[in-house]
Design an enzyme around this catalytic site. Structure first.
Site, PDB file in Angstrom:
ATOM      1  N   LYS A   1       0.933  -1.163   0.043  1.00  0.00           N
ATOM      2  CA  LYS A   1      -0.135   0.010   0.050  1.00  0.00           C
ATOM      3  C   LYS A   1       1.061   1.232  -0.033  1.00  0.00           C
ATOM      4  O   LYS A   1       0.544   2.261  -0.747  1.00  0.00           O
ATOM      5  CB  LYS A   1      -0.866  -0.015   1.051  1.00  0.00           C
TER       6      LYS A   1
ATOM      7  N   ASP B   1     -10.947   2.690   4.242  1.00  0.00           N
ATOM      8  CA  ASP B   1     -10.998   1.253   4.300  1.00  0.00           C
ATOM      9  C   ASP B   1     -12.687   1.286   4.178  1.00  0.00           C
ATOM     10  O   ASP B   1     -13.267   0.049   3.866  1.00  0.00           O
ATOM     11  CB  ASP B   1     -10.709   0.421   5.386  1.00  0.00           C
TER      12      ASP B   1
ATOM     13  N   GLN C   1      -4.148  -1.710   9.781  1.00  0.00           N
ATOM     14  CA  GLN C   1      -4.092  -2.978   9.311  1.00  0.00           C
ATOM     15  C   GLN C   1      -4.737  -3.974  10.134  1.00  0.00           C
ATOM     16  O   GLN C   1      -3.957  -4.234  11.146  1.00  0.00           O
ATOM     17  CB  GLN C   1      -2.618  -3.426   8.831  1.00  0.00           C
TER      18      GLN C   1
END
Ligand code: NAP
Length: 315
Positions: free
Chosen positions: A53, A120, A97
């Site tokens: 990412k 997200d 994460q």
């Protein structure tokens, strides 16, 4: 008959080209979108995901901030990190994460990310916006699936779509996105009866299950589009033989590496489907592309900048 391959890498590259132009336009207005990635501890898979990412941010010229607190971090300490990122003006998107170490209350952490920076798309406020069909930050993987379908000219309106899996991060948002695109949507899960029979009515199947090669050719109506979200690493030789009996390259890769990546869809589905996404190289590349797209979108939304046409057509 052999199905058309829907190439996720090529679609990701197309989206990156659009994003580069959007990032340049924002740069001309003095805005450089920034993504903060928080990775707690040293889990190797998480490291790999976060590194890719960050690499995508660098490729596109987005600012990135990599925060790596130790595995012993408490919920309160992580909340303090998230709150600091919430208040920083150079951070437009925050991703924490998953999975987090056991002592951390993951739900509390995800709820602490302010909705405007929730790239997200996991925050209940953004989920609520998605349910209501309002513009919002949408979960990356299902948004990526929609990009694959649209950019491959797969008809969605009026199509029978069967989503297998009902997780909060893939199955449920996927079903909502397909519904908003006017598909007739059925959601299946582990308690569904006659799954192959339900799936065989689908024009579009999205498999997000986490069970290697579970969707076999008897699930698929001839000509249907099959989207494979699953990513399962196979370490067992007998299982690799079972799944890839007709795919000598994959078996050779297994023998060389001792593992091979499979999806939820059996590869022999190519003999029945009209179009399908391979694993790897299908849905996977779109997840990161949509994270980048969400970061740019978050930067624009927070600063009241107008979206260009290409961005408006993305979720
Ligand atoms: P998850 O949270 O474990 O959810 C799996 C879903 O599949 C559940 O709803 C479960 O039903 C259903 N299911 C399990 N066994 C089933 C069966 N035998 N028949 C029908 N349904 C069944 O998984 P997830 O997070 O959604 O991820 C699914 C897969 O996608 C995983 O392989 C994951 O690695 C992959 N993934 C890939 C990407 C990407 O970027 N390509 C991103 C995210 C996830 P119940 O609800 O009844 O338990």
């Amino acid at each position: 008959m052999s199905a058309r391959i829907l190439n996720g890498n090529a679609i990701r590259d197309q989206i990156y080209l659009e994003l580069q132009a959007e990032i340049a336009a924002l740069g001309a207005a003095g805005i450089r979108p920034g993504l903060a990635a928080v990775r707690v501890g040293d889990d190797p898979a998480s490291k790999l995901y976060v590194n890719s990412k960050i690499a995508a941010c660098e490729k596109l010229g987005l600012a990135s901030f990599h925060i790596t607190p130790p595995a012993s971090t408490t919920t309160e300490e992580l909340l303090a990190i998230v709150n600091e990122l919430n208040s920083r003006d150079d951070v437009d998107g925050i991703l924490v994460q998953m999975p987090l170490p056991k002592q951390i209350d993951s739900k509390k952490i995800l709820d602490a990310v302010i909705p405007a920076k929730d790239v997200d798309g996991f925050h209940p406020v953004n989920v609520g916006h998605l349910v209501a069909g309002r513009p919002a930050l949408v979960a990356c993987t299902p948004a990526g699936v929609m990009e694959i379908l649209r950019r491959s000219n797969i008809p969605i309106e009026g199509a029978n779509a069967v989503v297998i899996g009902r997780s909060d991060i893939v199955g449920k948002p996927q079903a909502l996105l397909l519904l908003h695109a006017n598909a007739t949507v059925t959601i299946c899960h582990s308690k569904s009866k006659d799954l192959p029979g339900i799936a065989r009515r689908a024009d579009i199947i999205v498999a997000a299950i986490g069970k290697a090669a579970m969707v076999t050719p008897d699930f698929v109506k001839p000509g249907a589009t099959v989207i494979d979200v699953g990513q399962i690493v196979i370490h067992d030789a007998a299982e690799a033989e079972r799944i890839f009996a007709k795919f000598p390259d994959k078996l050779q890769a297994f023998r060389t590496k001792g593992s091979v990546l499979a999806g939820d869809v059996h590869p022999e589905v190519v003999e029945v489907a009209g179009a399908y996404t391979p694993v790897p190289g299908g849905v996977g590349p779109l997840t990161i592309a949509m994270l980048m797209s969400n970061t740019v979108k978050a930067a624009r939304m927070r600063r009241g900048a107008r979206a260009p046409a290409a961005a408006a057509s993305r979720n």
